[in-house]
Motif scaffolding. Structure first.
Motif, PDB file in Angstrom:
ATOM      1  N   PRO A  80       0.792  -1.235   0.000  1.00 46.71           N
ATOM      2  CA  PRO A  80       0.000   0.000   0.000  1.00 46.71           C
ATOM      3  C   PRO A  80       0.822   1.283   0.000  1.00 46.71           C
ATOM      4  O   PRO A  80       0.429   2.271  -0.638  1.00 46.71           O
ATOM      5  N   GLY A  81       1.955   1.301   0.686  1.00 50.15           N
ATOM      6  CA  GLY A  81       2.780   2.506   0.680  1.00 50.15           C
ATOM      7  C   GLY A  81       3.326   2.809  -0.701  1.00 50.15           C
ATOM      8  O   GLY A  81       3.302   3.964  -1.168  1.00 50.15           O
ATOM      9  N   GLU A  82       3.836   1.780  -1.378  1.00 53.56           N
ATOM     10  CA  GLU A  82       4.350   1.965  -2.734  1.00 53.56           C
ATOM     11  C   GLU A  82       3.229   2.324  -3.703  1.00 53.56           C
ATOM     12  O   GLU A  82       3.405   3.171  -4.587  1.00 53.56           O
ATOM     13  N   ALA A  83       2.065   1.689  -3.533  1.00 54.40           N
ATOM     14  CA  ALA A  83       0.921   2.031  -4.379  1.00 54.40           C
ATOM     15  C   ALA A  83       0.531   3.488  -4.186  1.00 54.40           C
ATOM     16  O   ALA A  83       0.183   4.191  -5.146  1.00 54.40           O
ATOM     17  N   LEU A 115       0.346   6.509  -7.021  1.00 53.06           N
ATOM     18  CA  LEU A 115      -0.937   7.157  -7.307  1.00 53.06           C
ATOM     19  C   LEU A 115      -1.062   8.553  -6.708  1.00 53.06           C
ATOM     20  O   LEU A 115      -2.105   9.193  -6.872  1.00 53.06           O
ATOM     21  N   GLY A 116      -0.051   9.009  -5.992  1.00 50.85           N
ATOM     22  CA  GLY A 116      -0.152  10.309  -5.345  1.00 50.85           C
ATOM     23  C   GLY A 116      -1.099  10.311  -4.168  1.00 50.85           C
ATOM     24  O   GLY A 116      -1.740  11.335  -3.874  1.00 50.85           O
ATOM     25  N   LEU A 117      -1.173   9.187  -3.457  1.00 49.42           N
ATOM     26  CA  LEU A 117      -2.057   9.039  -2.308  1.00 49.42           C
ATOM     27  C   LEU A 117      -1.243   8.629  -1.088  1.00 49.42           C
ATOM     28  O   LEU A 117      -0.079   8.243  -1.202  1.00 49.42           O
ATOM     29  N   THR A 118      -1.859   8.678   0.066  1.00 52.38           N
ATOM     30  CA  THR A 118      -1.249   8.098   1.250  1.00 52.38           C
ATOM     31  C   THR A 118      -1.555   6.607   1.287  1.00 52.38           C
ATOM     32  O   THR A 118      -2.488   6.120   0.638  1.00 52.38           O
ATOM     33  N   SER A 119      -0.788   5.881   2.082  1.00 47.11           N
ATOM     34  CA  SER A 119      -1.062   4.459   2.281  1.00 47.11           C
ATOM     35  C   SER A 119      -2.467   4.253   2.842  1.00 47.11           C
ATOM     36  O   SER A 119      -3.186   3.331   2.435  1.00 47.11           O
ATOM     37  N   ALA A 122      -7.875   1.488  -5.917  1.00 46.18           N
ATOM     38  CA  ALA A 122      -6.439   1.716  -6.070  1.00 46.18           C
ATOM     39  C   ALA A 122      -5.829   0.764  -7.081  1.00 46.18           C
ATOM     40  O   ALA A 122      -5.044   1.180  -7.950  1.00 46.18           O
ATOM     41  N   VAL A 123      -6.163  -0.515  -7.005  1.00 48.12           N
ATOM     42  CA  VAL A 123      -5.542  -1.471  -7.931  1.00 48.12           C
ATOM     43  C   VAL A 123      -6.018  -1.231  -9.357  1.00 48.12           C
ATOM     44  O   VAL A 123      -5.259  -1.387 -10.323  1.00 48.12           O
ATOM     45  N   HIS A 124      -7.259  -0.793  -9.507  1.00 49.85           N
ATOM     46  CA  HIS A 124      -7.758  -0.441 -10.844  1.00 49.85           C
ATOM     47  C   HIS A 124      -7.024   0.782 -11.383  1.00 49.85           C
ATOM     48  O   HIS A 124      -6.645   0.831 -12.572  1.00 49.85           O
ATOM     49  N   ALA A 125      -6.799   1.767 -10.540  1.00 46.29           N
ATOM     50  CA  ALA A 125      -6.097   2.974 -10.975  1.00 46.29           C
ATOM     51  C   ALA A 125      -4.658   2.672 -11.372  1.00 46.29           C
ATOM     52  O   ALA A 125      -4.124   3.259 -12.323  1.00 46.29           O
ATOM     53  N   LEU A 126      -4.008   1.750 -10.674  1.00 46.53           N
ATOM     54  CA  LEU A 126      -2.642   1.381 -11.030  1.00 46.53           C
ATOM     55  C   LEU A 126      -2.578   0.828 -12.447  1.00 46.53           C
ATOM     56  O   LEU A 126      -1.707   1.195 -13.241  1.00 46.53           O
ATOM     57  N   GLY A 127      -3.517  -0.077 -12.770  1.00 48.60           N
ATOM     58  CA  GLY A 127      -3.538  -0.629 -14.116  1.00 48.60           C
ATOM     59  C   GLY A 127      -3.841   0.417 -15.163  1.00 48.60           C
ATOM     60  O   GLY A 127      -3.251   0.421 -16.249  1.00 48.60           O
ATOM     61  N   THR A 128      -4.756   1.323 -14.849  1.00 46.60           N
ATOM     62  CA  THR A 128      -5.133   2.372 -15.799  1.00 46.60           C
ATOM     63  C   THR A 128      -3.970   3.318 -16.069  1.00 46.60           C
ATOM     64  O   THR A 128      -3.693   3.671 -17.216  1.00 46.60           O
TER      65      THR A 128
END
Length: 473
Positions: free
Chosen positions: A349-352, A356-360, A370-376
């Motif tokens: 979560p920290g790396e994600a 994504l420009g978010l906090t953990s 979050a996981v959808h945004a990473l793929g996008t």
């Protein structure tokens, strides 16, 4: 699905509530057969209705039952009102007044169901805190009160249950985010609703685990040779962090890759070869040549943020084939975002959050988003690690792995996972299939290794277990 069962398929709502209550009561008695004094906390909706059914069944069974209402039973509507009125004929319904009754030895949480969207406040929060402070065994009906059914996030406060019977559909929030830490053991009952209830419903996620994937590891042909099983190149291991690259490389070899090479600091080579002589270990000057021969690159374990790490990262990112990114490769990607359709990202979560420009914490509030945004944003496959690891490929619901245990919260686990995924890609798995199978193998190996205890579980303990899992009888 409740609504469809009732409105479209003729299942009486009262019958559905009674079946759910009976199923939950069976789960309660199976969990604590010797306990005889039950406290049931009932809310103002259908979840509360289930609680009144449980209370009635317990009373008929000769248990001492205290029912505490968080909402005036006279204001209930529909089937919940029916079962509450029925219970009140021979039982007492008391208002919750800040504490649990003396003498009770187990608790049923039937306060708030799956529709909760805002933080738990007021009297409901007091009740949640009283349940958690009691030290008593707790069963939550359908979902622990205060857990978001879709994300697993805690909405202000949530009941910590030991058992959670859930009905008709598995709620995604029970299996990821904070959900697993609050739900305890999940018991599922479909309540025999018609199969047509499920038709056309797009799942939020697809539950996955090793048992459903073991068929993907058939026996090898007798004429097999190492050239058929690919060449994994692990890039990482800056000064002081060579162990991360070594663990990734050992995992890749143990999972059956034909060849495994490592590019690391030159001074690490003797230690690597002493630990695992099957590896081919090189300094960074050999990277360009190795990229010409590799089937897949595992980039990032122990890479660090020094000039050395940044230089080998930039060179390895030019590899045109599949890449598995972990650790500081993910941080480098966050610093200079790009898009790669055949990569697998494996952030915690920290790396994600950095990607994504978010906090953990924001990532954990909605892991599915979050996981959808990473793929996008970055392309390829995203693996969001943590309790209820998610694997998101393009244009499909994420896979949610429900295997694994808290002993995996130790250094090196992610390095082993990246090596596993890289090895499977080298052997012909697509990136998304390798990510899902790798996550499940990793979790199952950790569960087997945790037979000796979760505390003290080491990442290298998984290596020996992987071999048995990859060769099922």
């Amino acid at each position: 699905m409740d609504r469809r069962a009732i409105q479209d398929h003729g299942v009486p709502g009262l019958a559905l509530m009674e079946c759910a209550g009976a199923s939950a009561y069976d789960a309660l008695r199976a969990a604590w057969p010797d306990r005889r004094h039950l406290c049931v906390l009932c809310g103002g909706g259908n979840n509360g209705g289930d609680g009144y059914v449980i209370a009635e069944l317990a009373r008929r069974d000769g248990l001492v039952v205290d029912v505490l209402a968080l909402s005036d039973p006279g204001r209930l509507r529909g089937d919940a009102a029916t079962v509450a009125s029925r219970y009140a004929v021979s039982g007492v319904i008391a208002p919750f007044q800040g504490e649990l009754p003396d003498g009770c030895d187990m608790v049923v949480d039937a306060m708030l169901g799956t529709g909760l969207q805002r933080p738990v406040e007021g009297e409901y929060r007091e009740a949640v805190e009283a349940v958690n402070a009691s030290g008593l065994p707790v069963m939550a009906v359908d979902i622990p009160s205060g857990i978001h059914g879709g994300t697993g996030a805690v909405l202000g406060a949530a009941v910590r249950a030991d058992v959670t019977p859930t009905f008709i559909g598995l709620k995604a929030g029970l299996f990821t985010g904070d959900g697993p830490g609050y739900a305890g053991r999940v018991v599922y009952d479909g309540l025999d609703v018609p199969a047509a209830v499920y038709e056309g419903i797009e799942p939020a996620a697809r539950r996955t685990g090793y048992d459903g994937l073991r068929h993907r590891f058939p026996r090898r042909e007798r004429t097999a040779h190492k050239g058929r099983y690919g060449h994994v190149l692990v890039v990482g291991g800056d000064a002081g962090m060579g162990g991360a690259a070594l663990m990734a490389a050992r995992a890749a070899a143990r999972c059956g890759a034909g060849l495994v090479s490592v590019v690391t600091r030159r001074e690490h080579a003797p230690g690597f070869l002493a630990a695992q002589p099957e590896l081919m270990v090189h300094g960074e000057e050999q990277l360009a040549a190795l990229l010409q021969r590799a089937s897949v690159v595992v980039l990032g374990p122990g890479l660090g943020r020094s000039d050395w790490g940044q230089a080998v990262y930039r060179e390895a990112r030019g590899f045109p084939g599949p890449q598995v990114l972990d650790a500081d490769a993910l941080n480098a990607l966050a610093d200079a975002p790009d898009h790669h359709d055949s990569q697998v990202l494996t952030p915690h979560p920290g790396e994600a959050g950095r990607l994504l420009g978010l906090t953990s914490a924001q990532v954990q509030e909605d892991r599915f988003a979050a996981v959808h945004a990473l793929g996008t944003h970055y392309g390829g496959v995203a693996v969001l690690k943590g309790a209820g690891t998610l694997v998101q490929g393009a244009d499909q619901p994420p896979a949610l792995c429900t295997d694994g245990n808290p002993g995996m919260a130790s250094g090196g686990m992610g390095d082993v996972l990246s090596g596993i995924i890289g090895s499977l890609i080298a052997q012909g798995f697509s990136p998304v299939d390798a990510a899902e199978a790798g996550v499940c193998l990793h979790a199952a190996a950790a569960d087997r290794a945790a037979g000796a205890g979760e505390r003290g579980l080491l990442a290298t303990d998984l290596l020996v277990e992987l071999r048995a899992l990859l060769n099922p009888s």
